[in-house]
Design a protein around this motif. Sequence first.
Motif, PDB file in Angstrom:
ATOM      1  N   PHE A  65     -21.905  75.788  46.933  1.00 18.22           N
ATOM      2  CA  PHE A  65     -21.575  77.048  46.276  1.00 18.22           C
ATOM      3  C   PHE A  65     -22.255  77.215  44.927  1.00 18.22           C
ATOM      4  N   THR A  66     -22.900  76.188  44.407  1.00 19.99           N
ATOM      5  CA  THR A  66     -23.520  76.279  43.090  1.00 19.99           C
ATOM      6  C   THR A  66     -24.569  77.381  42.996  1.00 19.99           C
ATOM      7  N   PRO A  67     -25.506  77.507  43.956  1.00 22.72           N
ATOM      8  CA  PRO A  67     -26.474  78.610  43.841  1.00 22.72           C
ATOM      9  C   PRO A  67     -25.807  79.983  43.924  1.00 22.72           C
ATOM     10  N   TYR A  68     -24.750  80.088  44.702  1.00 21.84           N
ATOM     11  CA  TYR A  68     -24.075  81.374  44.841  1.00 21.84           C
ATOM     12  C   TYR A  68     -23.256  81.692  43.603  1.00 21.84           C
ATOM     13  N   GLU A  69     -22.698  80.667  42.953  1.00 26.16           N
ATOM     14  CA  GLU A  69     -21.990  80.880  41.697  1.00 26.16           C
ATOM     15  C   GLU A  69     -22.956  81.335  40.615  1.00 26.16           C
ATOM     16  N   ALA A  70     -24.139  80.736  40.576  1.00 26.09           N
ATOM     17  CA  ALA A  70     -25.153  81.148  39.606  1.00 26.09           C
ATOM     18  C   ALA A  70     -25.603  82.583  39.875  1.00 26.09           C
ATOM     19  N   PHE A  71     -25.699  82.930  41.137  1.00 31.88           N
ATOM     20  CA  PHE A  71     -26.066  84.298  41.512  1.00 31.88           C
ATOM     21  C   PHE A  71     -24.995  85.277  41.049  1.00 31.88           C
ATOM     22  N   GLY A  72     -23.718  84.917  41.272  1.00 32.66           N
ATOM     23  CA  GLY A  72     -22.608  85.765  40.848  1.00 32.66           C
ATOM     24  C   GLY A  72     -22.507  85.875  39.342  1.00 32.66           C
ATOM     25  N   SER A  73     -22.709  84.771  38.644  1.00 33.04           N
ATOM     26  CA  SER A  73     -22.638  84.830  37.183  1.00 33.04           C
ATOM     27  C   SER A  73     -23.788  85.648  36.617  1.00 33.04           C
ATOM     28  N   GLY A  74     -24.919  85.624  37.285  1.00 30.38           N
ATOM     29  CA  GLY A  74     -26.030  86.444  36.840  1.00 30.38           C
ATOM     30  C   GLY A  74     -25.732  87.921  36.960  1.00 30.38           C
ATOM     31  N   ILE A  75     -25.013  88.295  37.997  1.00 30.54           N
ATOM     32  CA  ILE A  75     -24.674  89.706  38.199  1.00 30.54           C
ATOM     33  C   ILE A  75     -23.571  90.140  37.249  1.00 30.54           C
ATOM     34  N   PHE A  76     -22.496  89.350  37.174  1.00 30.71           N
ATOM     35  CA  PHE A  76     -21.312  89.793  36.444  1.00 30.71           C
ATOM     36  C   PHE A  76     -21.331  89.489  34.951  1.00 30.71           C
ATOM     37  N   SER A  77     -22.089  88.492  34.514  1.00 27.40           N
ATOM     38  CA  SER A  77     -22.140  88.221  33.078  1.00 27.40           C
ATOM     39  C   SER A  77     -23.451  88.647  32.449  1.00 27.40           C
ATOM     40  N   GLY A  78     -24.313  89.233  33.221  1.00 23.95           N
ATOM     41  CA  GLY A  78     -25.538  89.788  32.681  1.00 23.95           C
ATOM     42  C   GLY A  78     -26.630  88.771  32.399  1.00 23.95           C
ATOM     43  N   ASP A  79     -26.532  87.585  32.997  1.00 21.61           N
ATOM     44  CA  ASP A  79     -27.557  86.566  32.806  1.00 21.61           C
ATOM     45  C   ASP A  79     -28.697  86.839  33.783  1.00 21.61           C
ATOM     46  N   ILE A  80     -29.612  87.690  33.358  1.00 18.41           N
ATOM     47  CA  ILE A  80     -30.702  88.142  34.217  1.00 18.41           C
ATOM     48  C   ILE A  80     -31.648  86.996  34.554  1.00 18.41           C
ATOM     49  N   ARG A  81     -31.841  86.073  33.634  1.00 18.82           N
ATOM     50  CA  ARG A  81     -32.749  84.954  33.884  1.00 18.82           C
ATOM     51  C   ARG A  81     -32.254  84.088  35.046  1.00 18.82           C
ATOM     52  N   SER A  82     -30.971  83.784  35.058  1.00 20.14           N
ATOM     53  CA  SER A  82     -30.388  82.998  36.151  1.00 20.14           C
ATOM     54  C   SER A  82     -30.462  83.757  37.472  1.00 20.14           C
ATOM     55  N   LEU A  83     -30.226  85.040  37.397  1.00 20.59           N
ATOM     56  CA  LEU A  83     -30.297  85.882  38.594  1.00 20.59           C
ATOM     57  C   LEU A  83     -31.727  85.898  39.151  1.00 20.59           C
ATOM     58  N   GLY A  84     -32.710  86.009  38.277  1.00 24.10           N
ATOM     59  CA  GLY A  84     -34.102  85.997  38.714  1.00 24.10           C
ATOM     60  C   GLY A  84     -34.500  84.676  39.340  1.00 24.10           C
ATOM     61  N   LYS A  85     -34.046  83.569  38.740  1.00 29.56           N
ATOM     62  CA  LYS A  85     -34.354  82.249  39.302  1.00 29.56           C
ATOM     63  C   LYS A  85     -33.776  82.108  40.699  1.00 29.56           C
ATOM     64  N   GLN A  86     -32.525  82.495  40.866  1.00 23.00           N
ATOM     65  CA  GLN A  86     -31.889  82.381  42.176  1.00 23.00           C
ATOM     66  C   GLN A  86     -32.589  83.257  43.200  1.00 23.00           C
ATOM     67  N   PHE A  87     -33.042  84.422  42.791  1.00 24.71           N
ATOM     68  CA  PHE A  87     -33.784  85.294  43.700  1.00 24.71           C
ATOM     69  C   PHE A  87     -35.063  84.609  44.177  1.00 24.71           C
ATOM     70  N   PHE A  88     -35.799  84.018  43.255  1.00 20.30           N
ATOM     71  CA  PHE A  88     -37.039  83.352  43.630  1.00 20.30           C
ATOM     72  C   PHE A  88     -36.778  82.089  44.452  1.00 20.30           C
ATOM     73  N   TYR A  89     -35.652  81.420  44.234  1.00 17.21           N
ATOM     74  CA  TYR A  89     -35.305  80.261  45.064  1.00 17.21           C
ATOM     75  C   TYR A  89     -35.064  80.693  46.506  1.00 17.21           C
ATOM     76  N   VAL A  90     -34.358  81.792  46.682  1.00 17.21           N
ATOM     77  CA  VAL A  90     -34.093  82.297  48.032  1.00 17.21           C
ATOM     78  C   VAL A  90     -35.394  82.750  48.693  1.00 17.21           C
ATOM     79  N   VAL A  91     -36.247  83.434  47.946  1.00 12.24           N
ATOM     80  CA  VAL A  91     -37.530  83.878  48.495  1.00 12.24           C
ATOM     81  C   VAL A  91     -38.393  82.678  48.878  1.00 12.24           C
ATOM     82  N   SER A  92     -38.395  81.648  48.047  1.00  9.30           N
ATOM     83  CA  SER A  92     -39.162  80.439  48.358  1.00  9.30           C
ATOM     84  C   SER A  92     -38.642  79.763  49.620  1.00  9.30           C
ATOM     85  N   SER A  93     -37.333  79.717  49.759  1.00 12.28           N
ATOM     86  CA  SER A  93     -36.730  79.120  50.938  1.00 12.28           C
ATOM     87  C   SER A  93     -37.048  79.927  52.197  1.00 12.28           C
TER      88      SER A  93
END
Length: 107
Positions: free
Chosen positions: A61-89
Motif C-alpha cells: 500500500f505504500t505507493p498508493y498511500e504516496a499517490f493519495g497523499s500527493g492528491i490530498f495534501s498537494g504534494d505534486i512532486r510525490s504524485l509525479g514520481k508515482q505516476f512515472f513509476y506506474v508508467v515505467s511498470s
Amino acid sequence: MFSFPNKLLFIFCTALGLILGGSLIGSLSTIITGDEPYSTMRKLAEDIKIWAVVAAIGGSFTPYEAFGSGIFSGDIRSLGKQFFYVVSSLTGAEFGIYLIYTFTGNR
C-alpha cells in the motif's frame, strides 16, 4: 536507496522480468502435457500483466498511500514520481508482452 532514474529502470526491468519469467516457466507445463506452448505463453503474458505492474511498483500500500497523499495534501512532486513509476511498470510489462509475441511468431 535508488535515485529516481535508477528506480524507474529497476521498476521497468522488474515488470519485464515478471512477464518473461512467468510466461516462460508457466508454459513448461504445456511441454510436459503435450500441448502447444506458444499460445500458452501468449495467454499467460496477457493474464499476468496487471500482477507484474503491481509487483514492480512495490506490491504493497505504500505507493498508493504516496499517490493519495500527493492528491490530498498537494504534494505534486510525490504524485509525479508515482505516476512515472506506474508508467515505467506498464512500459516494462508491455515490452515483455511484445517480446513474447515476437518470439512466438504472432503480432
